[in-house]
Structure formats: structure tokens, C-alpha cells
Design an enzyme around this catalytic site. Structure first.
Site: not given
Length: 409
Positions: A127, A204, A229, A378
Site C-alpha cells: 500500500f 501491517d 474501519y 476488488r
């Protein structure tokens, strides 16, 4: 044989987690939400908990609520998250700031544990925030970055990692689940491989916390960070978490030395002295509304059980792959995720030349996926909120789109 709609309904009726859908605000728009791996739906109890905070703890008790319990929330909620999701004992996890800030702290802390070593290892496919922070921390500390270039579906291999590891390696940062393809790395094997050269590993966990059982303590993980989240459903921009193994507490230091990480936060002394507990990873005043949202949402995961959540994630992604094979692959799409469910997280990615156009049409049909440049869609399947019938409907509408037919809404 391809799953039928009646099959999907039957699976929902037999689903031991089906009742948890009622714990969330769902509504009838969108028709299907396949982006819970980016932003989870709002749990009803989270809304109630935050409202209670605003009306009573803040509204009536005001500043007295710090002494009533707010002061300890980062550690207390961190412990609850660790127990429910991370396989970690108490005293090693706190809720604080964003993933980016926590990763910045963790990288500096990890490098500090291996002073004299000169290299940081990371993936050039990770990312963006992870890559940017690795570059900035390495530059600030005069270190060199050794980049891995893994295959999007296969992920980082042990051979690739072995090629860059050496006695110069201080820290290895990797994502447990790739944000694009969903490939799931072998945390035990990688951690062991990193430790074999005397380096420190940071994981991560943004795309695995809340959907994959983790065993951070048992596997000897050094540090980890993650957001709350996605599968943890704590709300947009909710505070993240950072884990530091107990054996490193007292030795780690991080650069954002705010008053909340000092050994006596109310001493207001002339110089900074770090706390020797996990509070050393804190910085400024805790964002209480965000932390109580995490607390309420984590309680759902704890009740449902992370193993049951993982079992449903595997089932959902298996059916997703089968439907995509039957309905999308004949039209030029490919499955850009591992086919072995043991190597796959909670989302499935399809890849094709018309991906942007198809994703836009899915949005128009009220099917919400997540597009990733240049050509990936995705399909995020959040086990507590995604039903089998919802998945079937989403893929059926997508089939109609790629076939060029009309969409019935």
C-alpha cells in the site's frame, strides 16, 4: 455446479453468523455492498455507544469523565482488540492515531532496536502509505531500502525474501494480506525467516484484523499495526492500533514524544521520560469518541468469534471465485487472487481490460465494489454483514453488465 440464488438463500438460512446482519444498519441501498474490506458497515451498538458518550459522559460528566475512565481507554480497548483478534496477551496493544502515524512510530522503534544495521526491507507492491513511510524513515535514519517485487497473486516468496536478508537488515515490513489481490502471507514462516538473520519484523494487519485469526504472541511477532474501519467496522477514519511484543517494551522509543507517552503524564516536568509500558507508543490526547467506537465494534467480533468469521470468509470467497469463473472469466476477466483459500484473505479480485467501465456500471446498478488501478475490481466480503444471496445478486448483476445486457433494478 454454479451456485444458484436458491442455493444462496439456503446457505443464508443455515449460516450461524446470519443473525449478526441485524446488528448493522443495512437498508436497501445499495443492492449489494462488496467494499467492507475498505469501510465496514455501521454497527447499531457503535452508534448507541457513541451517542451515550456524547450525551452522558461528555454532555453531563464533562471533564470528570477522564478520571471516570477515559484516561485508560487506549490500553483497555487495545487489550480487548488483542484478545478478540490478534492472539496477543494484555499490555502490548494500544488504540491511537491513524495507521500511518502508528506505522511511522513502529518503523522508528524497530530500527532503534537494531542500531548499527543499515537496511530496511519492504515490498514495492505494498500500500502506498507503507512504501512512502519506509522511504522517509530510511532517509531520516541514513538507511538503505531493499525492495521486494512480488508477484501480485503469489505474494512475497521465501526465496525472494532470502535474497535481500542479511546481517545488514534491521527491519522487514510486510502486509499480512495484500491490499490488491488478497494474497495471505505465511506469518509464521516469514517471521521465523526474518528472525534468523537477527532482524525485526513489522506486520501491517489492515486487511487481516477482524477476518483472519492471528497469533502474534505465539509466532513471536515483534511489532504490528492496523486499522479498525475495515472488518472491525469502527467507522471512517477510526483510530488504528499498534502492537509491541512485551519483550521489546522498555527498549522501544518512538519520535512523536507527546505527553501521553511520558512516564508521568501529569507531572508536566521539564524533560521527557518515556513510559516503559505499551503507553510509550502513545503521543497526544486520546480521541475518545473514536476509541469507544472501536470498543463497541470489537465486541461484535468477540461475540461472533474470529474462527467462525474466518470460516464464513473462506466460504464466501470460494463461492465468489466460482461465480466469477462461470460468469466473468468467459468475458475476458481473470481471477487475480489465490485460488487456495488458505492463501487468501477476505476479498477476491478480478482483473480485466474493461475493469474501470465495469466498476462504474456496477456502481450505477447499486452494486458497490472497489476499483484499484489500473484494472482491478476488488470484491470485499465481510462475513458479519455480507450474505450469500447478496453476493449472488452482485455477481449476477455484474454478469449482465459484462454481457452487455440490460440491468433490472
Amino acid at each position: 455446479m454454479t451456485l444458484t440464488y436458491d442455493d444462496a438463500v439456503a446457505l443464508d438460512l443455515a449460516d450461524p453468523l446470519a443473525a449478526y446482519r441485524d446488528e448493522f444498519l443495512l437498508g436497501d441501498d445499495p443492492v449489494a455492498y462488496l467494499d467492507g474490506n475498505s469501510l465496514g458497515r455501521p454497527p447499531r451498538r457503535t452508534l448507541e455507544r457513541v451517542e451515550s458518550l456524547l450525551r452522558h459522559e461528555w454532555g453531563q460528566r464533562l471533564i470528570r469523565s477522564w478520571e471516570d475512565g477515559w484516561l485508560d481507554l487506549p490500553e483497555q480497548v487495545g487489550d480487548r482488540l488483542a484478545e478478540a483478534c490478534l492472539g496477543a496477551a494484555a499490555g502490548q496493544t494500544v488504540i491511537a492515531e491513524s495507521t500511518s502515524v502508528n506505522l511511522f512510530k513502529a518503523l522508528h522503534a524497530a530500527c532503534g532496536l537494531r542500531e548499527g544495521r543499515t537496511e530496511v526491507v519492504a515490498s514495492d507492491a505494498d500500500f502506498p502509505t507503507d512504501r512512502y513511510l519506509v522511504e522517509s524513515v530510511a532517509a531520516a535514519r541514513g538507511m538503505t531500502v531493499r525492495w521486494l517485487s512480488p508477484d501480485v497473486v503469489e505474494g512475497v516468496s521465501r526465496a525472494e525474501l532470502n535474497d535481500v536478508l542479511s546481517e545488514r537488515t534491521a527491519v522487514v515490513l510486510l502486509s499480512h494480506v495484500d491490499y490488491r489481490s488478497g494474497v495471505l502471507l505465511d506469518m509464521a514462516a516469514v517471521t521465523e525467516q526474518v528472525h534468523a538473520v537477527g532482524a525485526v519484523v513489522i506486520w501491517d494487519l489492515c486487511h487481516s484484523a477482524g477476518v483472519i485469526p492471528l497469533e502474534l504472541d505465539a509466532l513471536g511477532v515483534d511489532l504490528a499495526v492496523g486499522c479498525t474501519y475495515k472488518y472491525l467496522n469502527a467507522g471512517p477514519g477510526a483510530p488504528a492500533f499498534v502492537y509491541v511484543a512485551e519483550r521489546h517494551l522498555g527498549a522501544v522509543s518512538q519520535p512523536i514524544t507527546g505527553w501521553w507517552s511520558s512516564s508521568d503524564r501529569f507531572a508536566m516536568g521539564p524533560s521527557y521520560e518515556a513510559d516503559r509500558s505499551i503507553r510509550a507508543m502513545l503521543s497526544g490526547t486520546a480521541y475518545v469518541p473514536g476509541i469507544v467506537a472501536v470498543d463497541a465494534s470489537v465486541s461484535l467480533v468477540a461475540e461472533a468469534g474470529i474462527k467462525a468469521i474466518r470460516e464464513k470468509a473462506v466460504a464466501l470467497t470460494e463461492h465468489c471465485v466460482a461465480l466469477a469463473d462461470a460468469w466473468l472469466v468467459p468475458h475476458g476477466f481473470t481471477i487475480a487472487s489465490p485460488r487456495d483459500p488458505a492463501r487468501r484473505g477476505g476479498h477476491v479480485t478480478v482483473q480485466g481490460p474493461r475493469a474501470r467501465e465495469v466498476a462504474d456500471a456496477m456502481y450505477a446498478a447499486k452494486v458497490i465494489p472497489d476499483f484499484r488501478n489500473p484494472d482491478m475490481i476488488r470484491l470485499g466480503l465481510s462475513p458479519l454483514t455480507t450474505s450469500y444471496a447478496e453476493l449472488w445478486t452482485a455477481l449476477d448483476l455484474t454478469r449482465q453488465i459484462v454481457e452487455g445486457g440490460s440491468i433490472e433494478s
